[in-house]
Design an enzyme around this catalytic site. Sequence first.
Site, PDB file in Angstrom:
ATOM      1  CG  ASP A 138      -1.868   1.122   1.286  1.00 38.07           C
ATOM      2  OD1 ASP A 138      -2.362   1.501   0.215  1.00 38.07           O
ATOM      3  OD2 ASP A 138      -2.116   1.650   2.381  1.00 38.07           O
ATOM      4  CG  ASP A 180      -1.161   1.347   7.115  1.00 36.55           C
ATOM      5  OD1 ASP A 180      -1.896   1.292   6.106  1.00 36.55           O
ATOM      6  OD2 ASP A 180      -0.674   2.410   7.535  1.00 36.55           O
ATOM      7  CG  ASP A 238      -4.173  -1.968   3.162  1.00 35.15           C
ATOM      8  OD1 ASP A 238      -4.452  -1.669   1.993  1.00 35.15           O
ATOM      9  OD2 ASP A 238      -3.554  -1.214   3.935  1.00 35.15           O
TER      10      ASP A 238
END
Length: 761
Positions: free
Chosen positions: A451, A649, A653
Amino acid sequence: MADSIVSDTKTEVDPVCGMKVDPAKAAASRSYEDKTYYFCGKGCAAKFEADPAKWLKPRVAEPVSPDAKQVEYICPMDPEVHQMGPGTCPKCGMALEPANATLDNAADPEYDRMLRRLWVCAVLTVPLFAFMFGLHFAGSDWVEFALATPVVVWGGAPFFERGWMSLATRHLNMFTLIALGSGAAYLYSVSAVLAPGMFPASFRDANGQLGLYFEASAVIIVLVLLGQVLELRARSRTGSALKALLGLAPKTALKIGEGHDTEVELSAIKVGDRLRVRPGEKVPVDGVVLDGESSIDESMVSGEPMPVSKGVDAKVVGGTINGTGSFTMRAERVGADTLLAQIVKMVGEAQRTRAPIQRVADRVAGGFVPAVLAAALITFVVWLVWGPEPRFAHALINSVAVLIIACPCALGLATPMAIMVGTGRGASEGVLFRNAEALELLEKIDTLVVDKTGTLTEGKPKLSQIIPTADFDERVLLHIAASLEQGSEHPLAQAILKASRERDYEVEDAAEFQSVTGKGVRGRVKGRQVAVGNAALMAELNVSVAELEARAQTLQGEGKTAMFVATDGRLAGVLAVSDPIKDSAATAIAAFKRSGIEVVMVTGDNAVTAAYVARKLGIDYEADVLPQGKADVVKRLQAQGKIVAMAGDGVNDAPALAQAQVGIAMGTGTDVAMATGGVTLVHGDLDGIVRACLLSHRTMANIRQNLFFAFIYNALGVPLAAGLLYPVSGLLLSPMIAAAAMSFSSVSVIGNALRLRSVKL
């Protein structure tokens, strides 16, 4: 049969062997007095059926301290076997050890008992060496008998008990071989002393004497005891990482009361309590700073050496060390909910899981002992039929050597010891593995999906620009955006709120708040419809962004996230938020590239901002990806035959973390991400992923070394013990040498695993 042994709480206890059994997978069941009993094998069921009352009587166990009875113990080789209080594993015969590390269990009663037996038996065995070198006199046979008997009968009692249990439960193990080997040598020698006339000439040497093997049986027991002592000592060191973590927590805390501070036990602290932390003290629990500032050494839980500055509203972690400043804090997580307690729990659970590579050892070990017994029998027959005189003596001594040297303990310990030390080593570096499978799979990845926010970037964005339209000013624009965003936990929302507080702007309560996944938020502020989000959200609400679209694209080209703000169907302005790239990101990505790992950034941010970050770091990217789309990207890569790890995080996700072969959750993120990931990084940084990958490679290499040592040891040892070299060199392997080699093989495997404690990451 092994599948019937489980580790959850929905189990029954086999009344014969004491093993916990899943009723749904039990090998057999029997009813007695309106109750059904379940058994791990048909052998236990048959014994129970013959005399149920015998097996249902309360068992007299060795005295155990009341505190020890409340501790759960598990087997390091077979972690599915567990019980309350110490004992031995009914499958492999090894001494059980506490399931969870505590600072109180440094004293090991099993180690103390074995050490006491070793010293006593060693003193009795030393005089027997004289008989090995030809010392004989009238009555010397009885002296040997007197010296060897307490060694074998008392000193070897634990091994004979475990050997008998292995036969009763049909779980043949190392103690089966030890009991048969040393027992056969001892019983033969006793018979030769008590009734020498019963032996024919083929049993005697050229002088007509019967060979006695009291010294061999005694030395075997002493060497096995030595091996057990060394092994127990080495095993205790494998939990040193967890004990070090446990030692981080202070015993007491300074609680702020009415007019004065009171020192209280850590267990007495409750959520909401106000605590004072003085210079040099440890932070007692997880919480938030209320007043004061300091620098905190968080290296013991994050692996990062540099102290971290903490001020008002900053979060602090229990067990970390305060610097020169003083501050007050509010307790937010106490007891088992603290990060330190969760780390200890996660590492402990990971250490008790099995890596897929363990199946190799399990398949071999399943037929290993029967194969050794067959090899010993063949050795006996070959020497008895074709060996030199005295044939029976040669047959006995060589078959005993085969039984003793072929101990499967090293094979069984090869994987779990390395996993235990490796996961503990990772914990000291802030790398937490949820299970052994994640540790093994991480070595194999060739693609890392990351990410952007909080992974490649700091994850602490700041509001950098406020651009209102002609009908609004900066104050009004920020006021309505912050009022709406206070209902969101997204880092971008927190950046807007922080900027509003810094300017002392008041915020209003928002009604009808709604988060539109991957697009933004909407709601009502003081009766006005307000929306904050990307161009897709504005299009959904029929809000034209043409007035500021070019300006927004320019900001995005500079790596900033541009958010449109609309009120009552009209564009109110643009808020630009910048999130700097982490200093460590470029170095970490270079390390991945050297390892042949492809890095792909997948973000919900717009393509222009994503392209800026990707260009800076030299990686591939996919932008404007919704949460479910991240999981689809992982699936697509997997369909191409790639082994994917996903690092993230946030809540968005979690689906991708679950889909990837290895999910890596940044510990600075949400609990949902941490619960989904197979690996958690206490300090959310790409450097942590580099350390995790390196540790995975080192641990798996260590396991392969251990398995190689175990396999090659038995592949060479059994033929040598059987006398393969005798026709060429006339050399035979003494059972005593076989016992020494067997004992030290297990210790060598554990010693090799312990090298992981000092591996450089």
